[in-house]
Write a protein that holds these residues in place. Sequence first.
Motif, PDB file in Angstrom:
ATOM      1  N   LYS A   1       0.805  -1.120  -0.197  1.00 42.73           N
ATOM      2  CA  LYS A   1      -0.013  -0.129  -0.083  1.00 42.73           C
ATOM      3  C   LYS A   1       0.939   1.198  -0.045  1.00 42.73           C
ATOM      4  CE  LYS A   1      -4.507  -1.238   0.236  1.00 42.73           C
ATOM      5  NZ  LYS A   1      -5.493  -0.769  -0.841  1.00 42.73           N
ATOM      6  N   ASN A   2       2.035   1.459   0.929  1.00 45.45           N
ATOM      7  CA  ASN A   2       2.717   2.428   0.745  1.00 45.45           C
ATOM      8  C   ASN A   2       3.502   2.698  -0.514  1.00 45.45           C
ATOM      9  OD1 ASN A   2       2.207   2.458   3.596  1.00 45.45           O
ATOM     10  ND2 ASN A   2       4.102   2.016   4.262  1.00 45.45           N
ATOM     11  N   MET A   3       3.951   1.507  -1.207  1.00 37.10           N
ATOM     12  CA  MET A   3       4.698   1.986  -2.306  1.00 37.10           C
ATOM     13  C   MET A   3       3.628   2.283  -3.333  1.00 37.10           C
ATOM     14  SD  MET A   3       7.637   1.079  -1.770  1.00 37.10           S
ATOM     15  CE  MET A   3       7.351   1.807  -0.240  1.00 37.10           C
ATOM     16  N   GLU A   4       2.145   1.869  -3.562  1.00 31.34           N
ATOM     17  CA  GLU A   4       1.371   2.128  -4.450  1.00 31.34           C
ATOM     18  C   GLU A   4       1.215   3.708  -3.972  1.00 31.34           C
ATOM     19  OE1 GLU A   4      -2.094  -0.287  -3.624  1.00 31.34           O
ATOM     20  OE2 GLU A   4      -0.840  -1.831  -4.883  1.00 31.34           O
ATOM     21  N   ALA A   5       1.083   4.295  -2.760  1.00 27.90           N
ATOM     22  CA  ALA A   5       0.555   5.529  -2.379  1.00 27.90           C
ATOM     23  C   ALA A   5       1.640   6.556  -2.873  1.00 27.90           C
ATOM     24  CB  ALA A   5       0.250   5.783  -0.973  1.00 27.90           C
ATOM     25  N   ILE A   6       2.836   6.161  -2.871  1.00 30.59           N
ATOM     26  CA  ILE A   6       4.177   7.236  -3.570  1.00 30.59           C
ATOM     27  C   ILE A   6       4.231   7.059  -5.162  1.00 30.59           C
ATOM     28  CG2 ILE A   6       4.924   7.115  -1.228  1.00 30.59           C
ATOM     29  CD1 ILE A   6       7.271   5.561  -2.434  1.00 30.59           C
ATOM     30  N   GLY A   7       3.464   5.953  -5.728  1.00 31.02           N
ATOM     31  CA  GLY A   7       3.620   5.810  -7.015  1.00 31.02           C
ATOM     32  C   GLY A   7       4.899   5.374  -7.462  1.00 31.02           C
ATOM     33  N   SER A   8       5.240   4.025  -6.644  1.00 27.49           N
ATOM     34  CA  SER A   8       6.493   3.452  -7.022  1.00 27.49           C
ATOM     35  C   SER A   8       6.567   2.631  -8.116  1.00 27.49           C
ATOM     36  CB  SER A   8       6.558   2.647  -5.874  1.00 27.49           C
ATOM     37  OG  SER A   8       8.036   1.623  -6.026  1.00 27.49           O
ATOM     38  N   TYR A   9       7.576   2.665  -8.998  1.00 28.83           N
ATOM     39  CA  TYR A   9       7.497   1.877 -10.162  1.00 28.83           C
ATOM     40  C   TYR A   9       8.736   1.147 -10.427  1.00 28.83           C
ATOM     41  CZ  TYR A   9      10.542   5.862 -11.865  1.00 28.83           C
ATOM     42  OH  TYR A   9      11.266   6.875 -12.051  1.00 28.83           O
ATOM     43  N   SER A  10       8.827   0.140 -11.190  1.00 33.23           N
ATOM     44  CA  SER A  10      10.014  -0.665 -11.702  1.00 33.23           C
ATOM     45  C   SER A  10      10.816   0.122 -12.666  1.00 33.23           C
ATOM     46  CB  SER A  10       9.723  -1.899 -11.834  1.00 33.23           C
ATOM     47  OG  SER A  10       9.168  -2.524 -10.622  1.00 33.23           O
ATOM     48  N   LEU A  11      12.252  -0.139 -12.761  1.00 33.75           N
ATOM     49  CA  LEU A  11      12.979   0.135 -13.735  1.00 33.75           C
ATOM     50  C   LEU A  11      13.599  -1.197 -14.573  1.00 33.75           C
ATOM     51  CD1 LEU A  11      13.919   2.894 -15.168  1.00 33.75           C
ATOM     52  CD2 LEU A  11      16.132   2.581 -13.644  1.00 33.75           C
ATOM     53  N   ASP A  12      13.548  -1.250 -15.778  1.00 37.73           N
ATOM     54  CA  ASP A  12      13.941  -2.316 -16.387  1.00 37.73           C
ATOM     55  C   ASP A  12      14.622  -2.345 -17.784  1.00 37.73           C
ATOM     56  OD1 ASP A  12      11.817  -2.185 -17.789  1.00 37.73           O
ATOM     57  OD2 ASP A  12      10.525  -3.663 -16.794  1.00 37.73           O
ATOM     58  N   GLY A  13      15.082  -3.325 -18.240  1.00 36.15           N
ATOM     59  CA  GLY A  13      15.634  -3.073 -19.510  1.00 36.15           C
ATOM     60  C   GLY A  13      16.803  -2.041 -19.672  1.00 36.15           C
ATOM     61  N   ALA A  14      16.812  -1.296 -20.594  1.00 37.07           N
ATOM     62  CA  ALA A  14      18.050  -0.303 -20.856  1.00 37.07           C
ATOM     63  C   ALA A  14      18.106   0.480 -19.845  1.00 37.07           C
ATOM     64  CB  ALA A  14      17.921   0.342 -22.262  1.00 37.07           C
ATOM     65  N   GLY A  15      16.988   1.070 -19.262  1.00 38.54           N
ATOM     66  CA  GLY A  15      17.017   1.941 -18.364  1.00 38.54           C
ATOM     67  C   GLY A  15      17.817   1.253 -17.130  1.00 38.54           C
ATOM     68  N   LEU A  16      17.404   0.002 -16.602  1.00 39.29           N
ATOM     69  CA  LEU A  16      18.006  -0.427 -15.302  1.00 39.29           C
ATOM     70  C   LEU A  16      19.428  -0.702 -15.829  1.00 39.29           C
ATOM     71  CD1 LEU A  16      17.781  -1.661 -12.545  1.00 39.29           C
ATOM     72  CD2 LEU A  16      17.125  -3.724 -13.703  1.00 39.29           C
ATOM     73  N   GLN A  17      19.774  -1.054 -16.905  1.00 43.55           N
ATOM     74  CA  GLN A  17      21.199  -1.386 -17.313  1.00 43.55           C
ATOM     75  C   GLN A  17      22.039   0.073 -16.951  1.00 43.55           C
ATOM     76  OE1 GLN A  17      21.728  -3.022 -20.905  1.00 43.55           O
ATOM     77  NE2 GLN A  17      20.047  -4.623 -20.443  1.00 43.55           N
ATOM     78  N   GLU A  18      21.642   1.099 -17.604  1.00 40.50           N
ATOM     79  CA  GLU A  18      22.238   2.362 -17.619  1.00 40.50           C
ATOM     80  C   GLU A  18      22.311   2.678 -16.161  1.00 40.50           C
ATOM     81  OE1 GLU A  18      23.960   3.973 -19.864  1.00 40.50           O
ATOM     82  OE2 GLU A  18      23.383   2.016 -21.051  1.00 40.50           O
ATOM     83  N   PHE A  19      21.442   2.673 -15.337  1.00 38.55           N
ATOM     84  CA  PHE A  19      21.258   3.145 -13.990  1.00 38.55           C
ATOM     85  C   PHE A  19      22.455   2.240 -13.268  1.00 38.55           C
ATOM     86  CE2 PHE A  19      20.146   2.553  -9.637  1.00 38.55           C
ATOM     87  CZ  PHE A  19      20.021   3.666  -9.236  1.00 38.55           C
ATOM     88  N   ALA A  20      22.493   0.840 -13.348  1.00 37.77           N
ATOM     89  CA  ALA A  20      23.277   0.052 -12.592  1.00 37.77           C
ATOM     90  C   ALA A  20      24.734   0.333 -12.939  1.00 37.77           C
ATOM     91  CB  ALA A  20      23.104  -1.307 -12.986  1.00 37.77           C
TER      92      ALA A  20
END
Length: 332
Positions: free
Chosen positions: A163-182
């Motif tokens: 519920k807390n994650m939904e309340a702050i609009g939490s989202y996942s990062l994947d694919g190229a975005g996650l690779q660049e971040f890492a």
Amino acid sequence: MIISASRRTDIPNYYSEWFYNRIKEGFVYVRNPRNVHQVSRIDLSKDVVDIIVFWTKNPEPMFARLDELAAYHYCFQFTLTGYGKDIERNIPHKKEKMIPVFRELASRIGKQKVVWRYDPILFAKKYTPEYHLRAFRAIAEALKGYTEKCVISFVDLYACNRKNMEAIGSYSLDGAGLQEFAKEISRIAGQNGMKVGSCAENIDLGFCGIEHNCCIDKEWIENIIGCRIKAGKDKNQRPECGCMESVEIGAYDTCRSGCIYCYANRGACRAVHCATDRAADRVAHGNQERVMDNCGGYDPASPILCGRITAEDKISIRRGKSLKEEQLSLLQ
């Protein structure tokens, strides 16, 4: 035996007096979280405890009495993130307070004994990848020369924090975005003399310079204690976790930090819910009250954390033994 103090609560921050009393008396009682009347008596003598691993967001309350641990090997997993009080409600200011605390700890016990945890990483409207990279760089630069390793993880969803994650609009990062971040996380860490490992992650970030990490890592522990040890994987942790077996001495629902992503504190997982979701809010309120009730039962003299032994409890002695293989001492 490896003592974990603790994945379930922040003992250094909130219960250091209790912990030092347990060391002085040489034992601790721990409830089985799945059977509350099943209690284990755990030997804390230096003959069986090979090392104590502390998990904390603020170890400062321990500083005045660190000398009482002179007979033990110990190390710290120190969580230090860029979140504000909207996420980590009761943690002191990071730049003004916690970075100096980290540096003091490393100066006193050695940088190899203090691992920096930038976890969990959650993405939301405020906490974008760019935000995290700026925060990570600022902290890494401030901790340069004070640690050799950083551990990261991405937030996991549980019934208590969804519920807390939904309340702050939490989202996942994947694919190229996650690779660049890492890749950028790894690059920043390297610039500041640190290696990066991931904690209990399914994703393989090795190509980004981030290896799968074991927080209670065999090689790390052996280097600290100067002796090889024989230990298997901790079967009480998630399948993705590669940590060696350890003995937990903490208790769930006793941490007062109030972090909204917490998995060990069902009561801390209370956010501002939708006004129409009254059932969920009542559950959250009940959980918060449980944490407050548990913390209200804290007695530094008690052999068990935030509680007392009752007539209904069945106490069993958990036989501990050293994991050292003396004949293979690294010091020889």
